[in-house]
Every structure is written in C-alpha cells, then in structure tokens.
Design a protein around this motif. Structure first.
Motif, PDB file in Angstrom:
ATOM      1  N   SER A   1       0.872  -1.169   0.000  1.00 45.77           N
ATOM      2  CA  SER A   1       0.000   0.000   0.000  1.00 45.77           C
ATOM      3  C   SER A   1       0.909   1.219   0.000  1.00 45.77           C
ATOM      4  O   SER A   1       2.137   1.090   0.089  1.00 45.77           O
ATOM      5  CB  SER A   1      -0.906   0.011   1.230  1.00 45.77           C
ATOM      6  OG  SER A   1      -0.149   0.322   2.388  1.00 45.77           O
ATOM      7  N   GLN A   2       0.333   2.380  -0.049  1.00 46.08           N
ATOM      8  CA  GLN A   2       1.131   3.607  -0.024  1.00 46.08           C
ATOM      9  C   GLN A   2       1.877   3.756   1.312  1.00 46.08           C
ATOM     10  O   GLN A   2       2.940   4.347   1.354  1.00 46.08           O
ATOM     11  CB  GLN A   2       0.224   4.824  -0.247  1.00 46.08           C
ATOM     12  CG  GLN A   2       0.972   6.104  -0.544  1.00 46.08           C
ATOM     13  CD  GLN A   2       1.794   6.015  -1.823  1.00 46.08           C
ATOM     14  OE1 GLN A   2       1.391   5.395  -2.801  1.00 46.08           O
ATOM     15  NE2 GLN A   2       2.978   6.613  -1.811  1.00 46.08           N
ATOM     16  N   GLN A   3       1.343   3.180   2.392  1.00 45.72           N
ATOM     17  CA  GLN A   3       1.933   3.350   3.716  1.00 45.72           C
ATOM     18  C   GLN A   3       3.002   2.314   4.071  1.00 45.72           C
ATOM     19  O   GLN A   3       3.897   2.583   4.847  1.00 45.72           O
ATOM     20  CB  GLN A   3       0.844   3.298   4.800  1.00 45.72           C
ATOM     21  CG  GLN A   3      -0.132   4.447   4.753  1.00 45.72           C
ATOM     22  CD  GLN A   3      -1.163   4.313   3.638  1.00 45.72           C
ATOM     23  OE1 GLN A   3      -1.505   3.209   3.230  1.00 45.72           O
ATOM     24  NE2 GLN A   3      -1.623   5.431   3.113  1.00 45.72           N
ATOM     25  N   ARG A   4       2.874   1.084   3.532  1.00 37.40           N
ATOM     26  CA  ARG A   4       3.837   0.033   3.883  1.00 37.40           C
ATOM     27  C   ARG A   4       3.702  -1.138   2.924  1.00 37.40           C
ATOM     28  O   ARG A   4       2.717  -1.251   2.211  1.00 37.40           O
ATOM     29  CB  ARG A   4       3.647  -0.427   5.332  1.00 37.40           C
ATOM     30  CG  ARG A   4       2.379  -1.247   5.597  1.00 37.40           C
ATOM     31  CD  ARG A   4       2.087  -1.476   7.059  1.00 37.40           C
ATOM     32  NE  ARG A   4       2.091  -0.282   7.859  1.00 37.40           N
ATOM     33  CZ  ARG A   4       1.015   0.500   8.044  1.00 37.40           C
ATOM     34  NH1 ARG A   4      -0.135   0.193   7.496  1.00 37.40           N
ATOM     35  NH2 ARG A   4       1.099   1.587   8.782  1.00 37.40           N
ATOM     36  N   TRP A   5       4.696  -2.010   2.964  1.00 36.69           N
ATOM     37  CA  TRP A   5       4.582  -3.256   2.220  1.00 36.69           C
ATOM     38  C   TRP A   5       5.163  -4.374   3.067  1.00 36.69           C
ATOM     39  O   TRP A   5       5.951  -4.138   3.969  1.00 36.69           O
ATOM     40  CB  TRP A   5       5.229  -3.178   0.839  1.00 36.69           C
ATOM     41  CG  TRP A   5       6.708  -2.883   0.800  1.00 36.69           C
ATOM     42  CD1 TRP A   5       7.296  -1.659   0.704  1.00 36.69           C
ATOM     43  CD2 TRP A   5       7.782  -3.839   0.833  1.00 36.69           C
ATOM     44  NE1 TRP A   5       8.656  -1.783   0.696  1.00 36.69           N
ATOM     45  CE2 TRP A   5       8.989  -3.119   0.755  1.00 36.69           C
ATOM     46  CE3 TRP A   5       7.834  -5.226   0.917  1.00 36.69           C
ATOM     47  CZ2 TRP A   5      10.226  -3.733   0.764  1.00 36.69           C
ATOM     48  CZ3 TRP A   5       9.074  -5.852   0.931  1.00 36.69           C
ATOM     49  CH2 TRP A   5      10.252  -5.096   0.847  1.00 36.69           C
TER      50      TRP A   5
END
Length: 169
Positions: A67-71
């Motif tokens: 996601s834009q916040q973490r992977w």
C-alpha cells in the motif's frame, strides 16, 4: 549490512516491553532501527478471508502486499532449514536503517544485551555471558565483566546503544 544487536532473555523477562520503549528512544536520538522478532509459534501476518491470504494459500511461494503506507513480503518456508539470522537481516533495506535490533535469537553469534529480571524464576548464575554480550540490563545489581545497565532506565540503555553503534563504524 548494518550492525545487529540482539535483546536476549528468558521468556517473561520483558524483551518486548523493553523494545516498545527502546525503539522510540533510539528514534529520538536519530537512530533508524529495524527489528527482527523470533517467535516459536506458527505465525501469520495475514488474515483469513483477505484476498492476499487467499492468493497466498492458493500456492504462491512469495506474496508481497503493498500500500502507499507500507509493504510486507511473506515467504512460505515449509521445508526450510532452521532460521538463519544473517539471511533474514540481509532481506532488510539497509539504506533505511542504522541498526537491526533482534528479539530472541540468543544463540546467534551477534552482539547482544542480556536481560535479567529477578521475578522470572532464574538465577544470575544462569546467564550465558559470552564474548558477544556487550551489556546486561537488570533490575538488580550484578557483578559482571560487562557493563550492567538498569533495566528500567530506557534512556540510559538507548544512550549506551548509541555509543556502541558509534564504535561499530
């Protein structure tokens, strides 16, 4: 690779409790810590019913959820040999880290701070102090050949780690 420092102790000594306070203290000092946590339990970071879980269970050897916040990368290891800490640490993006903290892996040949708490049912004499132990964090005074830190003084432990890190470069 960045320096690896294990926080090692018997179960119930407070490794996670210390790390939950130590990580922000290190961040305040400009240190970017990564973390590898060892568990003896069958664990899963995914949730049944989620698409990523169902696709992984369909047979993918590796699944990366982003996601834009973490992977997060999940790797299936049904036939793997025992965990290899150096390999796990090599999977981390060391351009974003100054230090890799490790919870557990007490038998690995890496620098470590041993924790000792009096109410865990163990004796000080049971501590496995070898040449990889850089300090002991304890709730009682211990006579040891390595620095002994107050287990409840997180700022002092963080300062000790910062000084240790400076000596590693």
């Amino acid at each position: 690779m960045k320096p690896i420092l294990a926080i090692a102790a018997w179960s119930g000594t407070g490794k996670t409790t210390l790390l939950k306070r130590l990580i922000p203290a290190l961040c305040e000092r400009g240190i970017r810590p990564g973390l590898i946590k060892h568990t003896h339990h069958n664990m899963d970071v995914d949730k049944p019913g989620k698409d990523s879980y169902e696709l992984r269970k369909a047979g993918a050897a590796q699944t990366l959820v982003a996601s834009q916040q973490r992977w997060a990368l999940m790797t299936e290891t049904p036939d793997e040999a025992p965990l290899d800490l150096a390999f796990l640490a090599s999977r981390m993006d060391h351009t974003k880290l100054d230090l890799v903290l490790v919870e557990g892996f007490k038998h690995e040949p890496v620098a470590k701070i041993l924790l000792f708490r009096t109410d865990t049912g163990h004796r000080i004499e049971e501590l496995a102090i070898d040449d990889r132990v850089i300090a002991i964090a304890s709730d009682v005074v211990i006579d040891a050949a390595v620095p002994v830190l107050d287990l409840n003084d997180v700022p002092n432990i963080a300062d000790f780690i910062v000084q240790w890190l400076k000596r590693q470069s």
